[in-house]
Design a protein around this motif. Sequence first.
Motif, PDB file in Angstrom:
ATOM      1  N   GLY A 131       0.911  -1.113   0.170  1.00 46.28           N
ATOM      2  CA  GLY A 131      -0.006  -0.024   0.079  1.00 46.28           C
ATOM      3  C   GLY A 131       0.786   1.375   0.024  1.00 46.28           C
ATOM      4  O   GLY A 131       2.225   1.257  -0.063  1.00 46.28           O
ATOM      5  N   VAL A 132       0.084   2.402   0.004  1.00 44.76           N
ATOM      6  CA  VAL A 132       0.754   3.612   0.040  1.00 44.76           C
ATOM      7  C   VAL A 132       1.131   3.989   1.431  1.00 44.76           C
ATOM      8  O   VAL A 132       0.586   3.571   2.247  1.00 44.76           O
ATOM      9  CB  VAL A 132      -0.516   4.628  -0.478  1.00 44.76           C
ATOM     10  N   PRO A 133       2.610   4.276   1.383  1.00 43.69           N
ATOM     11  CA  PRO A 133       3.196   4.600   2.759  1.00 43.69           C
ATOM     12  C   PRO A 133       2.203   5.742   3.575  1.00 43.69           C
ATOM     13  O   PRO A 133       1.708   6.579   2.935  1.00 43.69           O
ATOM     14  CB  PRO A 133       4.456   5.210   2.376  1.00 43.69           C
ATOM     15  N   LEU A 134       2.138   5.654   4.678  1.00 45.26           N
ATOM     16  CA  LEU A 134       1.366   6.412   5.596  1.00 45.26           C
ATOM     17  C   LEU A 134       2.166   7.552   5.488  1.00 45.26           C
ATOM     18  O   LEU A 134       0.864   8.574   5.731  1.00 45.26           O
ATOM     19  CB  LEU A 134       1.609   5.976   7.318  1.00 45.26           C
ATOM     20  N   ARG A 135       3.231   8.063   5.495  1.00 45.16           N
ATOM     21  CA  ARG A 135       3.684   9.501   5.339  1.00 45.16           C
ATOM     22  C   ARG A 135       3.023  10.044   3.883  1.00 45.16           C
ATOM     23  O   ARG A 135       2.571  11.395   4.045  1.00 45.16           O
ATOM     24  CB  ARG A 135       5.080   9.795   5.492  1.00 45.16           C
ATOM     25  N   GLU A 136       2.906   9.312   3.157  1.00 52.43           N
ATOM     26  CA  GLU A 136       2.299  10.008   1.707  1.00 52.43           C
ATOM     27  C   GLU A 136       0.604  10.153   1.615  1.00 52.43           C
ATOM     28  O   GLU A 136       0.366  11.245   1.241  1.00 52.43           O
ATOM     29  CB  GLU A 136       2.576   8.995   0.700  1.00 52.43           C
ATOM     30  N   ILE A 137       0.039   9.237   2.723  1.00 53.75           N
ATOM     31  CA  ILE A 137      -1.660   9.329   2.840  1.00 53.75           C
ATOM     32  C   ILE A 137      -1.627  10.643   3.599  1.00 53.75           C
ATOM     33  O   ILE A 137      -2.411  11.467   3.549  1.00 53.75           O
ATOM     34  CB  ILE A 137      -2.007   8.106   3.700  1.00 53.75           C
ATOM     35  N   ALA A 138      -0.712  10.635   4.729  1.00 49.83           N
ATOM     36  CA  ALA A 138      -0.899  12.123   5.669  1.00 49.83           C
ATOM     37  C   ALA A 138      -0.905  13.304   4.703  1.00 49.83           C
ATOM     38  O   ALA A 138      -1.261  14.428   4.902  1.00 49.83           O
ATOM     39  CB  ALA A 138       0.260  11.883   6.775  1.00 49.83           C
ATOM     40  N   SER A 139       0.389  13.066   3.848  1.00 48.44           N
ATOM     41  CA  SER A 139       0.593  14.597   3.121  1.00 48.44           C
ATOM     42  C   SER A 139      -0.455  14.845   2.434  1.00 48.44           C
ATOM     43  O   SER A 139      -0.923  16.009   1.876  1.00 48.44           O
ATOM     44  CB  SER A 139       1.844  14.347   2.395  1.00 48.44           C
ATOM     45  N   ALA A 140      -1.059  13.672   1.508  1.00 45.98           N
ATOM     46  CA  ALA A 140      -2.119  14.025   0.801  1.00 45.98           C
ATOM     47  C   ALA A 140      -3.415  14.616   1.379  1.00 45.98           C
ATOM     48  O   ALA A 140      -4.133  15.359   1.129  1.00 45.98           O
ATOM     49  CB  ALA A 140      -2.757  12.749  -0.123  1.00 45.98           C
ATOM     50  N   LEU A 141      -3.722  14.135   2.777  1.00 44.53           N
ATOM     51  CA  LEU A 141      -4.790  14.545   3.556  1.00 44.53           C
ATOM     52  C   LEU A 141      -4.515  16.079   3.904  1.00 44.53           C
ATOM     53  O   LEU A 141      -5.644  16.832   4.171  1.00 44.53           O
ATOM     54  CB  LEU A 141      -4.849  13.734   4.612  1.00 44.53           C
ATOM     55  N   MET A 142      -3.422  16.374   4.281  1.00 46.56           N
ATOM     56  CA  MET A 142      -3.056  17.769   4.564  1.00 46.56           C
ATOM     57  C   MET A 142      -3.054  18.667   3.756  1.00 46.56           C
ATOM     58  O   MET A 142      -3.622  19.529   3.698  1.00 46.56           O
ATOM     59  CB  MET A 142      -1.580  17.618   5.300  1.00 46.56           C
ATOM     60  N   ALA A 143      -2.645  18.282   2.291  1.00 45.48           N
ATOM     61  CA  ALA A 143      -3.090  19.109   1.047  1.00 45.48           C
ATOM     62  C   ALA A 143      -4.695  19.210   0.977  1.00 45.48           C
ATOM     63  O   ALA A 143      -4.743  20.624   0.948  1.00 45.48           O
ATOM     64  CB  ALA A 143      -2.287  18.391  -0.189  1.00 45.48           C
ATOM     65  N   GLY A 144      -5.336  18.403   1.047  1.00 41.06           N
ATOM     66  CA  GLY A 144      -6.768  18.773   0.855  1.00 41.06           C
ATOM     67  C   GLY A 144      -6.940  19.640   2.117  1.00 41.06           C
ATOM     68  O   GLY A 144      -8.084  20.430   2.163  1.00 41.06           O
TER      69      GLY A 144
END
Length: 136
Positions: A24-37
């Motif tokens: 899966g997508v690394p947690l840090r990348e998921i967090a980064s995407a959520l923060m951008a939104g």
Amino acid sequence: MRTAEVTVAGFDKLDRQLASLEQGVPLREIASALMAGARVIGDEERRLVPRRSGNLHDSIIETMQASNLPSDGLTVYIGPRTGRGGPDGWYGFLVEYGRAGVAAHPFARVAFDNKAETAAGLVVTRLSAQIVKLAA
């Protein structure tokens, strides 16, 4: 009688790609995407919030918070900061919902309604790019 020989190649690469997708997508990348939104919605909140002193405007933050349940995953908070660490917007809910004798001036819900689709699109785009990167 005729015979044919078939050679199949490339499955090791496919196996590697599938294995990387499985993680899966690394947690840090998921967090980064959520923060951008979240920044999209936070910017809209700051644009809409009524201003007197500017403290409420300056207190609006986007931050990752620990979830109450492990199954909840990541939680993003968008809104006035309360407590220490900068301007305190504890009274933001009074502005949002009003109180006896004072009309409501919604900004948080309106910001969400205005920008939720844009923010979600940004999150999906960033996560999709990560999935494509993993599969490459």
